[in-house]
Enzyme design. Structure first.
Site, PDB file in Angstrom:
ATOM      1  N   GLN A 184       0.824  -1.202   0.000  1.00 48.47           N
ATOM      2  CA  GLN A 184       0.000   0.000   0.000  1.00 48.47           C
ATOM      3  C   GLN A 184       0.866   1.263   0.000  1.00 48.47           C
ATOM      4  O   GLN A 184       2.068   1.211   0.247  1.00 48.47           O
ATOM      5  CB  GLN A 184      -0.919   0.014   1.230  1.00 48.47           C
ATOM      6  CG  GLN A 184      -0.172  -0.077   2.555  1.00 48.47           C
ATOM      7  CD  GLN A 184      -1.059  -0.519   3.692  1.00 48.47           C
ATOM      8  OE1 GLN A 184      -2.280  -0.487   3.624  1.00 48.47           O
ATOM      9  NE2 GLN A 184      -0.444  -0.955   4.782  1.00 48.47           N
ATOM     10  N   HIS A 225     -11.284   4.104  18.376  1.00 48.96           N
ATOM     11  CA  HIS A 225     -10.567   3.014  19.042  1.00 48.96           C
ATOM     12  C   HIS A 225     -11.129   2.698  20.420  1.00 48.96           C
ATOM     13  O   HIS A 225     -11.059   1.541  20.859  1.00 48.96           O
ATOM     14  CB  HIS A 225      -9.076   3.345  19.101  1.00 48.96           C
ATOM     15  CG  HIS A 225      -8.411   3.256  17.763  1.00 48.96           C
ATOM     16  ND1 HIS A 225      -8.168   4.366  16.977  1.00 48.96           N
ATOM     17  CD2 HIS A 225      -7.993   2.184  17.030  1.00 48.96           C
ATOM     18  CE1 HIS A 225      -7.608   3.984  15.839  1.00 48.96           C
ATOM     19  NE2 HIS A 225      -7.494   2.679  15.847  1.00 48.96           N
ATOM     20  N   ASP A 278      -1.322   0.000  13.080  1.00 52.13           N
ATOM     21  CA  ASP A 278      -0.926   1.302  13.612  1.00 52.13           C
ATOM     22  C   ASP A 278      -0.706   1.271  15.127  1.00 52.13           C
ATOM     23  O   ASP A 278      -0.204   2.243  15.703  1.00 52.13           O
ATOM     24  CB  ASP A 278      -1.952   2.378  13.248  1.00 52.13           C
ATOM     25  CG  ASP A 278      -3.381   1.969  13.602  1.00 52.13           C
ATOM     26  OD1 ASP A 278      -3.581   1.255  14.593  1.00 52.13           O
ATOM     27  OD2 ASP A 278      -4.307   2.369  12.864  1.00 52.13           O
ATOM     28  N   ASP A 328      -0.675  -8.471  11.277  1.00 51.08           N
ATOM     29  CA  ASP A 328      -0.898  -7.472  10.228  1.00 51.08           C
ATOM     30  C   ASP A 328      -0.007  -7.809   9.041  1.00 51.08           C
ATOM     31  O   ASP A 328       1.172  -8.129   9.211  1.00 51.08           O
ATOM     32  CB  ASP A 328      -0.582  -6.069  10.746  1.00 51.08           C
ATOM     33  CG  ASP A 328      -1.024  -4.984   9.775  1.00 51.08           C
ATOM     34  OD1 ASP A 328      -2.089  -4.396  10.000  1.00 51.08           O
ATOM     35  OD2 ASP A 328      -0.303  -4.731   8.786  1.00 51.08           O
ATOM     36  N   ASP A 364      -0.607 -12.652   6.275  1.00 50.90           N
ATOM     37  CA  ASP A 364      -2.001 -12.536   5.897  1.00 50.90           C
ATOM     38  C   ASP A 364      -2.843 -13.254   6.948  1.00 50.90           C
ATOM     39  O   ASP A 364      -2.600 -14.427   7.256  1.00 50.90           O
ATOM     40  CB  ASP A 364      -2.227 -13.162   4.523  1.00 50.90           C
ATOM     41  CG  ASP A 364      -3.682 -13.097   4.115  1.00 50.90           C
ATOM     42  OD1 ASP A 364      -4.410 -14.064   4.435  1.00 50.90           O
ATOM     43  OD2 ASP A 364      -4.091 -12.112   3.487  1.00 50.90           O
ATOM     44  N   ASP A 403      -9.677  -5.356  13.063  1.00 50.89           N
ATOM     45  CA  ASP A 403      -9.622  -3.975  12.586  1.00 50.89           C
ATOM     46  C   ASP A 403      -9.010  -3.923  11.187  1.00 50.89           C
ATOM     47  O   ASP A 403      -7.992  -3.275  10.958  1.00 50.89           O
ATOM     48  CB  ASP A 403      -8.795  -3.130  13.569  1.00 50.89           C
ATOM     49  CG  ASP A 403      -8.898  -1.639  13.278  1.00 50.89           C
ATOM     50  OD1 ASP A 403      -9.864  -1.237  12.622  1.00 50.89           O
ATOM     51  OD2 ASP A 403      -8.002  -0.888  13.723  1.00 50.89           O
TER      52      ASP A 403
END
Length: 503
Positions: free
Chosen positions: A240, A270, A294, A314, A348, A367
């Protein structure tokens, strides 16, 4: 000697033609996904237009006269390099400055495809008297397909992470033109007007070199116009484009041109993602976060002293590294990803859940980014939630980020219905975020849990530990008839793209 020169020179040229042509196609598809979203539609259209235009180019090749084919071939090689090399910087610059941006995007793809389609028939006509037909065809297509394979492998693994879209476009344009110039020098005795051809090649090369020199400034200028905010950080990873902007006192994080969070109100998101689930779960010893690279969800979870371990899965290693090492990002998540209780796994999530020997988790916070394409949509399927069951403790509680019930009600209720198909309990709720509008979540479990608060964290900015305040949905957020999101149909992706295309 002539035969050897022709053989090696033209086989190398075929390889370069194929590699560069596919790179331009991939750049257009990736850029369209970044800027326009709906990557499935964009890649499908660009591939279709590119292949169609190659067919047009192949047809047009029969009108070229046989007495100057080498010169025409080199001219096309230089022209492809110039247009293909400038395609990414040009498209970045005109986005948000022209109406019908898609027309300019598809037109550039069409022109490049036509020129690439011209090259191989011309090349075969040039070589037809020098090789046997069977040898010629097999060599041409072998090197053509090898070039395509190498381009498709290196594009996501090397070129995008380390060069970026604009630089990759320009570099391959330079390669195209340099190949044409090399042929000019090696075959100048067979080319009429080779001096002027060399001049065109060197002039085009100079344009690309100057553009490459200013590539970073072009990207900064175009992104500043795109976001309308001061860009303080930008990076392209394998997965990304990450951009952080600063406006007044607030920072905004964009992933592939989509706002991920704003420091102005991310605490609302959050707190509503994490604290309803953590407060209602019977145990919170072991917590799993899927997505959330994040570290902001982890920041909220670490407020509970009872938590013993947090596993964060993630996909993007660059994302988690940024929020673990970069001081600007670390300040946002209170160094949560550096905490000894947090273990980061860069895989993944779908594949990770299907690995063996997972421990059981008491709370799962999901999320993920919104389901704008099939690779993300699979993370909202009934198959994914069935796989999730394998890592849940008997009384585990799960929460899923479920997009907006106001802007995308079909998507929201599709996620809810899909979760319902795999869990005993599913409670939808939503909250107003100034940066996004109404945003939704689904809290779920494999038992009929009571609504009794088990624990509280004092001094939260927003959440008051009364989930009932957030479970009412007005008529304009209610949809009854939606289908379950399954791997073989991904109805959710269709719902999502149709609904968000209006905004």
């Amino acid at each position: 000697m002539v035969k050897i020169k022709y053989e090696y020179l033209f086989l190398i040229t075929i390889f370069i033609i194929s590699t560069c042509g596919l790179i331009y196609e991939l750049i257009a598809g990736t850029l369209a996904s970044y800027l326009l979203g709906d990557s499935i539609t964009q890649f499908s259209l660009i591939i279709g237009i590119y292949l169609f235009s190659m067919g047009i180019g192949s047809y047009l090749s029969k009108f070229f006269q046989s007495d100057n084919l080498i010169k025409r071939f080199i001219e096309i090689e230089i022209l492809i390099g110039l247009i293909g090399g400038l395609s990414a910087p040009l498209l970045f610059l005109i986005f948000n400055r022209v109406d019908f941006f898609e027309f300019y995007l598809y037109f550039i793809v069409f022109v490049i495809g036509c020129l690439v389609g011209l090259e191989i028939p011309l090349l075969m006509n040039i070589l037809k008297d020098k090789f046997q037909f069977s040898t010629l065809v097999s060599n041409v297509f072998t090197f053509d397909y090898i070039g395509a394979l190498i381009a498709s492998i290196l594009f996501p693994v090397f070129f995008i992470p380390y060069l970026g879209l604009i630089e990759t476009s320009i570099v391959f344009g330079i390669v195209n033109i340099s190949t044409g110039l090399l042929m000019c020098f090696l075959l100048e005795k067979e080319i009429r007007g080779s001096y002027f051809l060399k001049f065109k090649g060197f002039f085009s090369l100079l344009i690309l070199i100057v553009t490459l020199w200013f590539a970073s400034k072009i990207l900064s200028f175009s992104e500043k116009n795109l976001y309308g905010e001061n860009i303080v950080f930008s990076k392209t990873t394998k997965h990304q484009r990450i951009v952080l902007t600063h406006e007044r006192k607030n920072f905004n994080l964009y992933l592939n041109n989509n706002l991920q969070f704003s420091t102005f109100d991310e605490y609302r998101y959050h707190e509503m993602l994490v604290h309803p689930t953590m407060s209602l779960a019977n145990k919170i010893d072991h917590v799993l976060i899927l997505g959330g690279g994040d570290g902001l969800a982890a920041r909220e979870i670490l407020k509970y002293q009872e938590v013993k371990t947090i596993t964060l899965v993630d996909l993007d290693e660059e994302m988690t590294r940024l929020f673990q090492k970069n001081q600007l990002f670390v300040k946002m998540n209170n160094a949560s990803l550096q905490h000894q209780k947090v273990k980061i796994i860069n895989k993944d999530a779908f594949a990770w859940l299907n690995e063996r020997n997972h421990k059981k988790y008491d709370v799962v916070i999901i999320d993920f980014p919104d389901p704008s394409n099939f690779s993300l949509g699979k993370l909202y399927t009934n198959s994914f939630y069935a796989s999730l069951q394998k890592v849940l403790s008997k009384e585990a509680v799960v929460v899923v980020q479920s997009t907006s019930p106001f802007f995308a009600p079909k998507s929201f209720w599709c996620i809810h219905k899909t979760i319902q198909s795999e869990f005993v309990t599913a409670v939808p709720y939503h909250v107003y975020l100034p940066s996004f509008g109404e945003w939704g979540f689904t809290l779920t479990a494999n038992y009929d849990y009571d609504n009794k608060i088990k624990r509280k964290i004092p001094n939260l900015k927003f959440y008051n530990y009364n989930l009932d305040n957030f479970t009412y949905f007005s008529k304009d957020m209610l949809i009854n008839e939606v289908e379950i999101n399954k791997l073989n149909n991904q109805k959710l992706v269709a719902y999502f793209n149709a609904e968000w295309s209006n905004y």
